[in-house]
Design an enzyme around this catalytic site. Sequence first.
Site, PDB file in Angstrom:
ATOM      1  N   GLY A  40       0.886  -1.233  -0.020  1.00 25.84           N
ATOM      2  CA  GLY A  40      -0.071   0.030   0.159  1.00 25.84           C
ATOM      3  C   GLY A  40       0.746   1.220   0.005  1.00 25.84           C
ATOM      4  N   GLY A  62       3.578   1.713  -2.104  1.00 27.26           N
ATOM      5  CA  GLY A  62       4.430   1.807  -3.328  1.00 27.26           C
ATOM      6  C   GLY A  62       5.826   1.042  -3.120  1.00 27.26           C
ATOM      7  N   SER A  94       7.125  -1.728  -4.013  1.00 25.60           N
ATOM      8  CA  SER A  94       7.626  -2.537  -4.977  1.00 25.60           C
ATOM      9  C   SER A  94       7.889  -1.567  -6.133  1.00 25.60           C
ATOM     10  CB  SER A  94       6.509  -3.501  -5.663  1.00 25.60           C
ATOM     11  OG  SER A  94       4.982  -2.815  -5.978  1.00 25.60           O
ATOM     12  N   ALA A  95       7.092  -0.250  -6.428  1.00 20.53           N
ATOM     13  CA  ALA A  95       7.522   0.434  -7.474  1.00 20.53           C
ATOM     14  C   ALA A  95       8.725   1.134  -7.096  1.00 20.53           C
ATOM     15  CB  ALA A  95       6.434   1.473  -7.569  1.00 20.53           C
ATOM     16  N   ALA A  96       8.672   1.739  -5.575  1.00 24.00           N
ATOM     17  CA  ALA A  96      10.238   2.349  -4.936  1.00 24.00           C
ATOM     18  C   ALA A  96      11.366   1.341  -5.676  1.00 24.00           C
ATOM     19  CB  ALA A  96       9.925   2.686  -3.804  1.00 24.00           C
ATOM     20  N   ASP A 108       2.122   4.093  -9.599  1.00 22.67           N
ATOM     21  CA  ASP A 108       3.086   3.970  -8.643  1.00 22.67           C
ATOM     22  C   ASP A 108       4.420   4.002  -9.068  1.00 22.67           C
ATOM     23  OD1 ASP A 108       0.647   3.014  -7.204  1.00 22.67           O
ATOM     24  OD2 ASP A 108       1.611   1.126  -6.534  1.00 22.67           O
TER      25      ASP A 108
HETATM   26  C1  MEV Z   1      -1.722   0.104  -6.271  1.00 26.63           C
HETATM   27  O1  MEV Z   1      -0.997   0.902  -5.600  1.00 26.63           O
HETATM   28  C2  MEV Z   1      -2.928   0.851  -7.153  1.00 26.63           C
HETATM   29  C3  MEV Z   1      -3.681   0.058  -7.971  1.00 26.63           C
HETATM   30  O2  MEV Z   1      -4.655   1.028  -8.490  1.00 26.63           O
HETATM   31  C4  MEV Z   1      -2.999  -0.697  -9.051  1.00 26.63           C
HETATM   32  C5  MEV Z   1      -2.411  -0.037 -10.218  1.00 26.63           C
HETATM   33  O3  MEV Z   1      -3.032   1.076 -10.206  1.00 26.63           O
HETATM   34  O4  MEV Z   1      -1.714  -0.409 -11.060  1.00 26.63           O
HETATM   35  C6  MEV Z   1      -4.611  -0.896  -7.309  1.00 26.63           C
END
Ligand code: MEV
Length: 304
Positions: A95, A97, A99-101, A142
Amino acid sequence: MGTGHGYGKVILFNEHFVVYGIPAIASAIDRKTVAEVKRCEGEGFILHDNREATPGYKEDKAEQQRESIERIKKAMGITDCIEIWLHGDLRAASGVGASAASCAAIARAIADEFSLSFSDEEINNFAYEGEKAYHGNPSGIDNTCATFGGLVWFVKGKGMERLSPPQPVEIVMGDTGKVANTKKAVEGVKERREKYRERYDEIFKEAEKLAHEARDVLLRGDWEKVGELMNRNHKLLQEIEVSSPELDHLVEVAMENGAYGAKMTGGGLGGYMVALTPGKELQEKVARAIEKEGFYALRTRIGI
Ligand code: MEV
């Protein structure tokens, strides 16, 4: 040795809806993951994940993380073996971010180690490739926050626009401690949307309207109204069944302690809740109440 970083994020409006082209509002937070990368002998990669994390997070994500790193390497055209170290002050959890970070940090560190001069847009694309392992069909919100930072209006396929409220504002993020699978959450929405198309179309329409209202009040710094809209957004997210009893509980704790608004944030089904708490005093009050309930609370600001 190459180094790079990526920011954590908070979605203020319209996670999940954003996957279907509905605008969302999100912000990078002042916590980041740092990656260090060094060429090594052999094939593939060696990973030392030294990030602080919610218990169970790293174990749960290990397979997705492996696929993600392979995807990033492939997208960047790297065939050499690399050794990767991950650390930084962003606690890895669902929740926020994480993984993206890490994807943005790794892509930047690889570019640095191999002296490849990529633009931020290109780094963002590599991070997006990496995110596919965690999200399946990511909207890109993200990795955009992780790469560029700042508070943004985001539309899938169109990219981001920076938003500047008149002043920064305090928020509290409360971690349910429950590790969640974003891919599963996104797939769940897809299935239910197909099954209950008419009802979901109405909810999605409402989410789109709400995004535009939120943008206006955010740009005016009307925090009371922003909070109210966050509460409405949480209800819509409950309706598409991506909240959880733990998230609803944290929303309640935040609201009982004076937050202007609160909602789940990110993929849901666990992970983080975000509460709008203008002023240091209110922020501290809400954070302490969350901690008293036995949850981790992250104090930060958006719109910096
Ligand atoms: C996840 O942080 C956000 C979602 O909307 C997925 C996405 O946008 O790729 C659930």
